[in-house]
Design a protein around this motif. Sequence first.
Motif, PDB file in Angstrom:
ATOM      1  N   GLN A 259      -2.233 -20.229  -4.805  1.00 22.89           N
ATOM      2  CA  GLN A 259      -1.211 -21.258  -4.965  1.00 22.89           C
ATOM      3  C   GLN A 259      -0.122 -20.815  -5.944  1.00 22.89           C
ATOM      4  OE1 GLN A 259      -3.335 -24.743  -6.108  1.00 22.89           O
ATOM      5  NE2 GLN A 259      -4.075 -25.146  -4.046  1.00 22.89           N
ATOM      6  N   ILE A 260      -0.518 -20.161  -7.006  1.00 26.87           N
ATOM      7  CA  ILE A 260       0.462 -19.677  -7.976  1.00 26.87           C
ATOM      8  C   ILE A 260       1.381 -18.645  -7.332  1.00 26.87           C
ATOM      9  CG2 ILE A 260       0.731 -18.318 -10.099  1.00 26.87           C
ATOM     10  CD1 ILE A 260      -1.816 -19.771 -11.115  1.00 26.87           C
ATOM     11  N   ARG A 261       0.802 -17.741  -6.547  1.00 26.61           N
ATOM     12  CA  ARG A 261       1.626 -16.736  -5.863  1.00 26.61           C
ATOM     13  C   ARG A 261       2.589 -17.386  -4.879  1.00 26.61           C
ATOM     14  NH1 ARG A 261      -3.015 -12.176  -5.032  1.00 26.61           N
ATOM     15  NH2 ARG A 261      -2.827 -11.282  -7.112  1.00 26.61           N
TER      16      ARG A 261
ATOM     17  N   ARG B 196       5.261 -30.424   2.128  1.00 23.89           N
ATOM     18  CA  ARG B 196       4.523 -29.328   2.750  1.00 23.89           C
ATOM     19  C   ARG B 196       3.641 -28.625   1.720  1.00 23.89           C
ATOM     20  NH1 ARG B 196       4.706 -24.242   2.729  1.00 23.89           N
ATOM     21  NH2 ARG B 196       6.669 -24.125   1.619  1.00 23.89           N
ATOM     22  N   LEU B 197       4.216 -28.341   0.541  1.00 20.83           N
ATOM     23  CA  LEU B 197       3.429 -27.699  -0.524  1.00 20.83           C
ATOM     24  C   LEU B 197       2.302 -28.604  -0.991  1.00 20.83           C
ATOM     25  CD1 LEU B 197       6.210 -26.010  -2.687  1.00 20.83           C
ATOM     26  CD2 LEU B 197       4.423 -24.872  -1.389  1.00 20.83           C
ATOM     27  N   ARG B 198       2.573 -29.881  -1.082  1.00 16.26           N
ATOM     28  CA  ARG B 198       1.567 -30.841  -1.525  1.00 16.26           C
ATOM     29  C   ARG B 198       0.413 -30.906  -0.527  1.00 16.26           C
ATOM     30  NH1 ARG B 198       2.819 -37.175  -2.750  1.00 16.26           N
ATOM     31  NH2 ARG B 198       0.908 -37.585  -3.874  1.00 16.26           N
ATOM     32  N   ALA B 199       0.724 -30.902   0.756  1.00 18.65           N
ATOM     33  CA  ALA B 199      -0.316 -30.958   1.785  1.00 18.65           C
ATOM     34  C   ALA B 199      -1.186 -29.703   1.766  1.00 18.65           C
ATOM     35  CB  ALA B 199       0.326 -31.148   3.162  1.00 18.65           C
TER      36      ALA B 199
ATOM     37  N   GLU C 292      16.767 -34.167   1.467  1.00 15.96           N
ATOM     38  CA  GLU C 292      15.737 -34.305   2.505  1.00 15.96           C
ATOM     39  C   GLU C 292      14.963 -33.003   2.685  1.00 15.96           C
ATOM     40  OE1 GLU C 292      18.982 -35.321   3.081  1.00 15.96           O
ATOM     41  OE2 GLU C 292      18.484 -37.416   2.639  1.00 15.96           O
ATOM     42  N   GLU C 293      15.660 -31.867   2.635  1.00 17.18           N
ATOM     43  CA  GLU C 293      14.996 -30.571   2.763  1.00 17.18           C
ATOM     44  C   GLU C 293      14.068 -30.315   1.579  1.00 17.18           C
ATOM     45  OE1 GLU C 293      18.247 -27.859   5.181  1.00 17.18           O
ATOM     46  OE2 GLU C 293      18.557 -28.225   3.035  1.00 17.18           O
ATOM     47  N   ILE C 294      14.508 -30.695   0.396  1.00 18.54           N
ATOM     48  CA  ILE C 294      13.675 -30.515  -0.798  1.00 18.54           C
ATOM     49  C   ILE C 294      12.426 -31.391  -0.699  1.00 18.54           C
ATOM     50  CG2 ILE C 294      13.573 -30.883  -3.298  1.00 18.54           C
ATOM     51  CD1 ILE C 294      16.565 -30.118  -3.370  1.00 18.54           C
ATOM     52  N   ARG C 295      12.593 -32.649  -0.274  1.00 20.18           N
ATOM     53  CA  ARG C 295      11.436 -33.543  -0.118  1.00 20.18           C
ATOM     54  C   ARG C 295      10.452 -33.002   0.911  1.00 20.18           C
ATOM     55  NH1 ARG C 295      15.117 -38.419  -0.410  1.00 20.18           N
ATOM     56  NH2 ARG C 295      14.875 -39.120  -2.554  1.00 20.18           N
TER      57      ARG C 295
END
Length: 141
Positions: free
Chosen positions: A94-96, A121-124, A113-116
Amino acid sequence: MTKRKSENYQVGYGKPPKERRFKPGQSGNPSGRPKKCLTLIELVAHEVKRKRPIVEDGQRLRIETDRVLVKRLIDLALKGNLRALSLMMTLIQQIREIESAKIERDYDAMSMEEIRADFERLRATTRADLTRAKGIDDTFP
């Protein structure tokens, strides 16, 4: 009217009678402002930054709690604890990903919207990795 010691002193806004003024060294608010009630996040952040004593290589050191936790997790993983090893490998991956995402993305040029969408995606993926590492179903809030 009240009796005044000095006839030329006028009592008014910002000029209280001399006998009612605070004495030198006396506070106008002796109990002071009440202490702020900390949130759970602030309590955890405070405890994580608190220094704790540990013994490393025969020396007694005082280091921050978050550093102690990382050291202990790495030590357990190196000693062969499979759960700690799995968690550590997930954390490293995850850090990488986060570091490469910082390099690849220019958030100033992206719309909100792109940032959200990127954040979700990262959160999932983080949730999925954590559930695999812990061996539980996906029941995070």
